[in-house]
Design a protein around this motif. Structure first.
Motif, PDB file in Angstrom:
ATOM      1  N   ASN A 227       0.841  -1.202   0.000  1.00 21.49           N
ATOM      2  CA  ASN A 227       0.000   0.000   0.000  1.00 21.49           C
ATOM      3  C   ASN A 227       0.875   1.250   0.000  1.00 21.49           C
ATOM      4  O   ASN A 227       2.105   1.175   0.095  1.00 21.49           O
ATOM      5  CB  ASN A 227      -0.953   0.006   1.198  1.00 21.49           C
ATOM      6  N   LEU A 274      -8.406   0.649   2.257  1.00 22.72           N
ATOM      7  CA  LEU A 274      -7.751   1.041   3.494  1.00 22.72           C
ATOM      8  C   LEU A 274      -7.741   2.561   3.570  1.00 22.72           C
ATOM      9  O   LEU A 274      -7.268   3.226   2.635  1.00 22.72           O
ATOM     10  CB  LEU A 274      -6.319   0.515   3.545  1.00 22.72           C
ATOM     11  N   ARG A 275      -8.259   3.132   4.661  1.00 22.67           N
ATOM     12  CA  ARG A 275      -8.155   4.578   4.886  1.00 22.67           C
ATOM     13  C   ARG A 275      -7.131   4.801   5.989  1.00 22.67           C
ATOM     14  O   ARG A 275      -7.301   4.340   7.115  1.00 22.67           O
ATOM     15  CB  ARG A 275      -9.490   5.181   5.276  1.00 22.67           C
ATOM     16  N   ASP A 276      -6.017   5.474   5.651  1.00 21.54           N
ATOM     17  CA  ASP A 276      -4.939   5.627   6.633  1.00 21.54           C
ATOM     18  C   ASP A 276      -5.211   6.811   7.558  1.00 21.54           C
ATOM     19  O   ASP A 276      -6.239   7.488   7.454  1.00 21.54           O
ATOM     20  CB  ASP A 276      -3.583   5.749   5.935  1.00 21.54           C
ATOM     21  N   ASP A 301       0.723   1.917  10.513  1.00 23.83           N
ATOM     22  CA  ASP A 301      -0.140   3.095  10.620  1.00 23.83           C
ATOM     23  C   ASP A 301      -1.438   2.632  11.256  1.00 23.83           C
ATOM     24  O   ASP A 301      -1.602   1.451  11.594  1.00 23.83           O
ATOM     25  CB  ASP A 301      -0.390   3.706   9.227  1.00 23.83           C
ATOM     26  N   TYR A 303      -5.470   2.215  10.430  1.00 22.04           N
ATOM     27  CA  TYR A 303      -6.301   2.105   9.247  1.00 22.04           C
ATOM     28  C   TYR A 303      -7.745   1.797   9.612  1.00 22.04           C
ATOM     29  O   TYR A 303      -8.019   1.119  10.610  1.00 22.04           O
ATOM     30  CB  TYR A 303      -5.813   0.975   8.330  1.00 22.04           C
TER      31      TYR A 303
END
Length: 634
Positions: A227, A274-276, A301, A303
């Motif tokens: 990613n 995936l939203r970081d 991170d 997510y």
């Protein structure tokens, strides 16, 4: 090159400005600057004269002179283009591109429209082997340069060398993959391939560094992240220095259950999002097997993980993953591995579709349509009807949305040569938005209506544009994600539509020089109606008036002259609408013609090629990529 001997591009759309970032491809996360190269829409319309059907385009231009230097010295010679200076008028949509060329020492003498400009440096690519010190990162040089008369202004470019040293989980890698993306306050980014890292010249300043993956998350062996994400923040580069970047990763394999049983996946590869922590959304595919998602190697991170299936996956059987998009879990990745389980709860929405009281599957010989679920965020899930007109959609428990039916037909009603009744066109909802918190059987009664199109242009009812299928009328449901259906004008008289709300657009496939004045429809694409409700049988009566506008292109009041092989393009559009057309000519002095739907305000833009500092000494050139020449009331 004579100031009036110019080459005008023949494109009006944002595609023509793609090099300038007319429409950003990604939405920045919260707190990030907008793209350096975003071109604004005009805020005001003034300065044009429309007399009858004559619209003359007069470009009022002034000289911008000065010098462009690098670190206080003349520009170095280079084998490749050294970037460009971009001038964007902050009150209109005028964009000027001044190429820095390869050989000029930096003397500048160009002609541009009067205006207030943001001055931007557009760099060469960082991943190209270069023989000069031109910075490969973008920068806003000046926020508000006033140019109302002949003006002199010097632009001072700056450059320092940065050497990026990249490690993977704290250790050097013999086979690095992917790239580093360097982002400054200007918003635009430059990319460095890890496999060919070299010292690069950058503009002095503060940077954010992202990692860009070279593969998706379905690869069998993942040593580097699959990613994208931030790997370094607030990196100051004010003088030559080495920048250390450590790409830290976590291998994620998650057990997944559906309603307490191991999850069944319809395909060996599944789509996820995936939203970081910065708010960016990343879509990829991941390997799946019974009861397990992954493995996938991700940047460390926080997510939000979403299930984002493609259309028409199989989701009927108990235990299979849902058909619709939904949130799976929140991941906080801090160690080398992550194996926390994900529990999914689903419900089943099912029913039998009837169209005007008859089973949907018997309405046509080759198509039976689809049932869709559209949620409050406008995400769509679809499934085909079975042979007995039944449907079943497995949804996340608690999902909120509406159910509807799309005929997936292009016949749009009537009968075929064998007398078989054909499916209507379009789509509509049969169950309004609600929360699906338990299994539900839905009554799916779909109504359709005869809705022949009656199109009047300039007081005359037309049924054909005289150019066959290249001239069509497009019907698109106003429901999110709907695909339009196009009909030739000659077939629109037998139109039958699913009860619903539609936007109706005319499309004349001929444009520019191929647009004949005798054609009934204006050239280009025009919205005829927006949100037109079809709730009962009866004609859709639309009436429009058009103008056949002609005019001349002038520069400071003098007719613009063009070489025989060159052409002028004037684009006309309605402010606040999507009407668009172009008229093209190769005449000299330059004139243009266009057939447009009449509107209260008409805007027009002309395009010319950008200029270069490499033009011969003493030459004055035009640099516009787009000129917003003003608006005129009808």
């Amino acid at each position: 090159m004579n100031a009036r001997l110019i080459s005008l591009s023949s494109f009006l759309s944002c595609a023509a400005l793609s090099l300038l970032g007319c429409a950003p491809t990604n939405t920045p996360a919260a707190g990030e600057p907008p793209s350096l190269l975003t071109v604004p829409r005009p805020e005001s319309c003034a300065g044009a004269t429309l007399t009858g059907n004559t619209l003359d385009v007069d470009l009022s231009l002034v000289h911008l002179r000065g010098s462009i230097t690098l670190n206080g010295q003349p520009l170095p010679r280079a084998a490749l283009e050294r970037g460009a200076i971009i001038l964007v008028d902050t009150r209109s949509a005028s964009v000027q591109r001044i190429s820095l060329g390869t050989s000029s020492a930096g003397a500048m003498d160009v002609m541009i429209p009067k205006g207030t400009y943001e001055v931007r440096y557009l760099p060469p690519r960082c991943d190209l082997a270069r023989d000069d010190a031109m910075p490969c990162t973008p920068m806003v040089i000046e926020r508000a340069l006033e140019v109302q008369s002949d003006t002199r202004r010097d632009f001072a470019l700056k450059s320092v060398t940065a050497t990026f040293v990249v490690t993977l989980d704290g250790a050097p890698s013999a086979a690095p993959e992917g790239a580093l993306v360097i982002e400054g306050d200007a918003g635009a980014s430059s990319q460095l391939q890890l496999a060919s890292l070299r010292p690069v010249p950058v503009w002095p300043g503060a940077y954010r560094v992202r990692y860009a993956s070279a593969s998706n998350c379905s690869a069998m062996e993942q040593r580097w992240p699959c990613n994208n994400g931030v790997v370094a923040r607030d990196v100051r580069i004010d003088e030559p220095r080495a920048v250390s970047v450590d790409v830290r990763t976590t291998l994620v394999t998650t057990p997944v259950t559906v309603n307490g049983a191991p999850a069944a996946f319809s395909t060996p590869l599944s789509s996820i999002q995936l939203r970081d922590s910065s708010g960016r959304l990343f879509t990829t595919q991941v390997a799946t097997r019974l009861g397990s998602l992954g493995p996938m190697r991700l940047l460390r991170d926080r997510y939000e993980l979403f299930w984002a299936p493609q259309a028409f996956i199989t989701c009927l059987r108990e235990g299979t993953m849902p058909c619709n998009r939904g949130r799976l879990a929140e991941l906080s990745l801090e160690g080398q591995t992550y194996t926390s389980a994900i529990a999914v709860q689903t419900v089943l929405a099912q029913g039998t579709v009837t169209v005007d009281g008859a089973p949907a599957v018997t309405m046509g010989s080759t198509a039976s349509g689809e049932v869709f679920f559209v949620d409050d965020e406008k995400n769509r899930a679809s499934t085909d009807l079975s042979m007995d007109s039944r449907f079943a959609l497995r949804l996340f428990r608690g999902a909120r949305g509406a159910l509807g039916y799309n005929t997936r037909s292009s016949a749009c009603g009537g009968t075929n040569i064998s007398g078989t009744t054909l499916l209507p066109c379009g789509e509509g909802t049969f169950a309004e938005a609600s929360t699906f918190d338990a299994d539900r059987t839905v009554t799916a009664a779909v109504a359709t209506h005869n809705a022949p199109l009656s199109l009047t242009v300039d007081g005359q009812v037309i049924t054909s544009n005289g150019v066959g299928e290249l001239s069509t009328v497009s019907f698109a449901s106003t429901i999110a994600g709907a695909q339009p259906t196009s009909l030739s004008l000659s077939n629109s008289a037998r139109l039958r539509l699913v009860k619903g709300s539609y936007s109706i657009t005319s499309v004349n496939g001929f444009g520019g020089a191929g647009c004949s004045a005798s054609m009934a429809l204006p050239c280009g694409t025009h919205v005829l109606a927006s949100g037109r409700a079809v709730t009962e049988s009866g004609p859709i009566a639309l009436s429009v008036t058009t103008r056949r506008i002609a005019g001349a292109v002038r520069i400071n009041g003098t007719p613009a002259m063009f070489a025989p092989s060159q052409s002028a393009t004037v684009g006309l559009f309605s402010i606040g609408a999507t009407a668009l057309t172009t008229g093209v000519t190769t005449e000299s002095p330059a004139t243009f013609r266009a057939h447009v739907i009449d509107a209260p305000i008409v805007g027009y833009i002309t395009h010319v090629d950008g200029c270069s500092l490499d033009e011969p000494a003493g030459t004055t050139t035009l640099c516009g990529v787009s000129f917003f020449a003003g608006c005129a009331a009808r």
